[in-house]
Design a protein around this motif. Sequence first.
Motif, PDB file in Angstrom:
ATOM      1  N   GLY A 127       0.815  -1.205   0.000  1.00  0.00           N
ATOM      2  CA  GLY A 127       0.000   0.000   0.000  1.00  0.00           C
ATOM      3  C   GLY A 127       0.848   1.254   0.000  1.00  0.00           C
ATOM      4  O   GLY A 127       0.549   2.230  -0.700  1.00  0.00           O
ATOM      5  N   LEU A 128       1.920   1.242   0.791  1.00  0.00           N
ATOM      6  CA  LEU A 128       2.834   2.383   0.847  1.00  0.00           C
ATOM      7  C   LEU A 128       3.533   2.570  -0.495  1.00  0.00           C
ATOM      8  O   LEU A 128       3.659   3.696  -0.996  1.00  0.00           O
ATOM      9  CB  LEU A 128       3.862   2.173   1.955  1.00  0.00           C
ATOM     10  N   LEU A 129       3.983   1.471  -1.079  1.00  0.00           N
ATOM     11  CA  LEU A 129       4.642   1.521  -2.384  1.00  0.00           C
ATOM     12  C   LEU A 129       3.707   2.122  -3.429  1.00  0.00           C
ATOM     13  O   LEU A 129       4.102   2.994  -4.209  1.00  0.00           O
ATOM     14  CB  LEU A 129       5.061   0.107  -2.799  1.00  0.00           C
ATOM     15  N   SER A 130       2.462   1.678  -3.436  1.00  0.00           N
ATOM     16  CA  SER A 130       1.472   2.174  -4.383  1.00  0.00           C
ATOM     17  C   SER A 130       1.208   3.664  -4.184  1.00  0.00           C
ATOM     18  O   SER A 130       1.145   4.433  -5.146  1.00  0.00           O
ATOM     19  CB  SER A 130       0.170   1.384  -4.246  1.00  0.00           C
ATOM     20  N   ALA A 137       4.507   9.487  -9.828  1.00  0.00           N
ATOM     21  CA  ALA A 137       4.177   9.365 -11.245  1.00  0.00           C
ATOM     22  C   ALA A 137       3.473  10.617 -11.758  1.00  0.00           C
ATOM     23  O   ALA A 137       3.581  10.962 -12.940  1.00  0.00           O
ATOM     24  CB  ALA A 137       3.302   8.136 -11.476  1.00  0.00           C
ATOM     25  N   LYS A 138       2.754  11.304 -10.879  1.00  0.00           N
ATOM     26  CA  LYS A 138       2.063  12.542 -11.264  1.00  0.00           C
ATOM     27  C   LYS A 138       3.002  13.748 -11.202  1.00  0.00           C
ATOM     28  O   LYS A 138       2.795  14.733 -11.911  1.00  0.00           O
ATOM     29  CB  LYS A 138       0.873  12.780 -10.340  1.00  0.00           C
ATOM     30  N   ALA A 139       4.028  13.676 -10.356  1.00  0.00           N
ATOM     31  CA  ALA A 139       4.890  14.841 -10.118  1.00  0.00           C
ATOM     32  C   ALA A 139       6.163  14.838 -10.942  1.00  0.00           C
ATOM     33  O   ALA A 139       6.753  15.898 -11.175  1.00  0.00           O
ATOM     34  CB  ALA A 139       5.250  14.907  -8.636  1.00  0.00           C
ATOM     35  N   LEU A 140       6.602  13.660 -11.407  1.00  0.00           N
ATOM     36  CA  LEU A 140       7.902  13.551 -12.070  1.00  0.00           C
ATOM     37  C   LEU A 140       7.774  13.064 -13.505  1.00  0.00           C
ATOM     38  O   LEU A 140       6.792  12.406 -13.867  1.00  0.00           O
ATOM     39  CB  LEU A 140       8.805  12.572 -11.302  1.00  0.00           C
ATOM     40  N   ALA A 141       8.781  13.374 -14.291  1.00  0.00           N
ATOM     41  CA  ALA A 141       8.885  12.804 -15.629  1.00  0.00           C
ATOM     42  C   ALA A 141       9.265  11.327 -15.509  1.00  0.00           C
ATOM     43  O   ALA A 141       9.665  10.856 -14.439  1.00  0.00           O
ATOM     44  CB  ALA A 141       9.934  13.562 -16.447  1.00  0.00           C
ATOM     45  N   GLY A 181       6.208 -16.498  -3.889  1.00  0.00           N
ATOM     46  CA  GLY A 181       6.204 -16.035  -5.270  1.00  0.00           C
ATOM     47  C   GLY A 181       5.059 -15.074  -5.539  1.00  0.00           C
ATOM     48  O   GLY A 181       5.225 -14.063  -6.229  1.00  0.00           O
ATOM     49  N   ARG A 182       3.883 -15.380  -4.977  1.00  0.00           N
ATOM     50  CA  ARG A 182       2.728 -14.485  -5.159  1.00  0.00           C
ATOM     51  C   ARG A 182       2.985 -13.135  -4.493  1.00  0.00           C
ATOM     52  O   ARG A 182       2.622 -12.088  -5.040  1.00  0.00           O
ATOM     53  CB  ARG A 182       1.467 -15.119  -4.537  1.00  0.00           C
ATOM     54  N   ASP A 183       3.633 -13.146  -3.340  1.00  0.00           N
ATOM     55  CA  ASP A 183       3.934 -11.888  -2.644  1.00  0.00           C
ATOM     56  C   ASP A 183       4.864 -11.007  -3.479  1.00  0.00           C
ATOM     57  O   ASP A 183       4.642  -9.803  -3.627  1.00  0.00           O
ATOM     58  CB  ASP A 183       4.578 -12.186  -1.287  1.00  0.00           C
ATOM     59  N   VAL A 184       5.907 -11.629  -4.012  1.00  0.00           N
ATOM     60  CA  VAL A 184       6.875 -10.872  -4.821  1.00  0.00           C
ATOM     61  C   VAL A 184       6.200 -10.329  -6.072  1.00  0.00           C
ATOM     62  O   VAL A 184       6.398  -9.161  -6.454  1.00  0.00           O
ATOM     63  CB  VAL A 184       8.088 -11.742  -5.191  1.00  0.00           C
ATOM     64  N   ARG A 185       5.373 -11.154  -6.699  1.00  0.00           N
ATOM     65  CA  ARG A 185       4.689 -10.685  -7.921  1.00  0.00           C
ATOM     66  C   ARG A 185       3.676  -9.588  -7.608  1.00  0.00           C
ATOM     67  O   ARG A 185       3.388  -8.747  -8.466  1.00  0.00           O
ATOM     68  CB  ARG A 185       4.025 -11.865  -8.619  1.00  0.00           C
ATOM     69  N   GLY A 186       3.153  -9.583  -6.400  1.00  0.00           N
ATOM     70  CA  GLY A 186       2.276  -8.494  -5.993  1.00  0.00           C
ATOM     71  C   GLY A 186       3.011  -7.162  -5.964  1.00  0.00           C
ATOM     72  O   GLY A 186       2.450  -6.121  -6.320  1.00  0.00           O
ATOM     73  N   ILE A 187       4.269  -7.199  -5.550  1.00  0.00           N
ATOM     74  CA  ILE A 187       5.109  -5.984  -5.576  1.00  0.00           C
ATOM     75  C   ILE A 187       5.368  -5.569  -7.018  1.00  0.00           C
ATOM     76  O   ILE A 187       5.265  -4.392  -7.378  1.00  0.00           O
ATOM     77  CB  ILE A 187       6.433  -6.240  -4.838  1.00  0.00           C
ATOM     78  N   TRP A 188       5.695  -6.541  -7.875  1.00  0.00           N
ATOM     79  CA  TRP A 188       5.951  -6.232  -9.284  1.00  0.00           C
ATOM     80  C   TRP A 188       4.737  -5.576  -9.941  1.00  0.00           C
ATOM     81  O   TRP A 188       4.890  -4.654 -10.745  1.00  0.00           O
ATOM     82  CB  TRP A 188       6.304  -7.502 -10.045  1.00  0.00           C
ATOM     83  N   GLU A 189       3.554  -6.059  -9.608  1.00  0.00           N
ATOM     84  CA  GLU A 189       2.337  -5.517 -10.213  1.00  0.00           C
ATOM     85  C   GLU A 189       2.179  -4.031  -9.911  1.00  0.00           C
ATOM     86  O   GLU A 189       1.780  -3.247 -10.778  1.00  0.00           O
ATOM     87  CB  GLU A 189       1.118  -6.297  -9.715  1.00  0.00           C
ATOM     88  N   VAL A 191       4.640  -1.882  -9.121  1.00  0.00           N
ATOM     89  CA  VAL A 191       5.695  -1.156  -9.836  1.00  0.00           C
ATOM     90  C   VAL A 191       5.342  -1.020 -11.311  1.00  0.00           C
ATOM     91  O   VAL A 191       5.463   0.066 -11.898  1.00  0.00           O
ATOM     92  CB  VAL A 191       7.060  -1.871  -9.667  1.00  0.00           C
ATOM     93  N   ASP A 192       4.875  -2.108 -11.921  1.00  0.00           N
ATOM     94  CA  ASP A 192       4.520  -2.077 -13.346  1.00  0.00           C
ATOM     95  C   ASP A 192       3.402  -1.082 -13.625  1.00  0.00           C
ATOM     96  O   ASP A 192       3.388  -0.419 -14.667  1.00  0.00           O
ATOM     97  CB  ASP A 192       4.084  -3.465 -13.814  1.00  0.00           C
ATOM     98  N   ARG A 193       2.464  -0.959 -12.691  1.00  0.00           N
ATOM     99  CA  ARG A 193       1.310  -0.080 -12.885  1.00  0.00           C
ATOM    100  C   ARG A 193       1.730   1.379 -13.024  1.00  0.00           C
ATOM    101  O   ARG A 193       1.174   2.129 -13.832  1.00  0.00           O
ATOM    102  CB  ARG A 193       0.339  -0.226 -11.711  1.00  0.00           C
ATOM    103  N   PHE A 194       2.738   1.783 -12.262  1.00  0.00           N
ATOM    104  CA  PHE A 194       3.118   3.196 -12.246  1.00  0.00           C
ATOM    105  C   PHE A 194       4.403   3.517 -13.008  1.00  0.00           C
ATOM    106  O   PHE A 194       4.591   4.646 -13.448  1.00  0.00           O
ATOM    107  CB  PHE A 194       3.263   3.674 -10.791  1.00  0.00           C
ATOM    108  N   VAL A 195       5.275   2.532 -13.153  1.00  0.00           N
ATOM    109  CA  VAL A 195       6.584   2.789 -13.753  1.00  0.00           C
ATOM    110  C   VAL A 195       6.689   2.246 -15.176  1.00  0.00           C
ATOM    111  O   VAL A 195       7.409   2.796 -16.003  1.00  0.00           O
ATOM    112  CB  VAL A 195       7.714   2.204 -12.871  1.00  0.00           C
TER     113      VAL A 195
END
Length: 225
Positions: A127-130, A137-141, A181-189, A191-195
């Motif tokens: 949640g914090l990462l998101s 993502a809104k403030a930076l290039a 594995g599901r936990d790690v992929r949850g983090i990737w999801e 990151v992928d959404r915003f980056v």
Amino acid sequence: MRDWSDDVFFLELWEELQDRVRANTTSQGPKHRNLAGNMTVEHVADKTSAAVGNEEGGGALFDETAGAYRRLRVRTEGVITDTFVQQIRSALSAYGKINPWSALSSPLSEGDELHLAISAELDAPVGLLSSYLSFLAKALAQAPLRRIARQVVLAMQAFLWDSVLMPSYHRFSYMGAKQFGRDVRGIWEVVDRFVGAGQGKVGMRRLAEGLVLLELDGGGGGGGG
């Protein structure tokens, strides 16, 4: 600033400045003489470019300004990154203390395995990462966003590698490996959404390779011992 320096208007100003400096140094001697009012050649160079008066050419009108902005950007990115990493590491501390990996039993059906939720202790860090990435993502290039996100992802990878995957007292059952594995992929999801697509896994390449081995082993291992 670099684009401005290539503009015809500013190029003409730069050439005019160089001409005045050359005339000043030729007729009046050393560059410490005044160029305009109380401004010496050195003072003008400090505000524009170190190449002022350089007979070899080069330089541009906004060299010093662009350099100041670049240094400010680097410092600012450093502060944001350090704060982000510190907050994420703190949020991950509870996840690093759990050890259910060997106790998790096999799912009742294949569907249960496919719809695993992330561990409850990972909800706060994710949640914090998101939240942080959404704001950045809104403030930076895109370029500075990716630089900051990469450092945060590397810090998360280091934590998960050292605190979960590698400790010798952590053993993984089949479902324990799937859950991690599901936990790690949850983090990737997140990151992928915003980056950008694939950025989470790319940033955690070492951990991704470790997950492949862990899951191929069917759990039956884990830990550095």
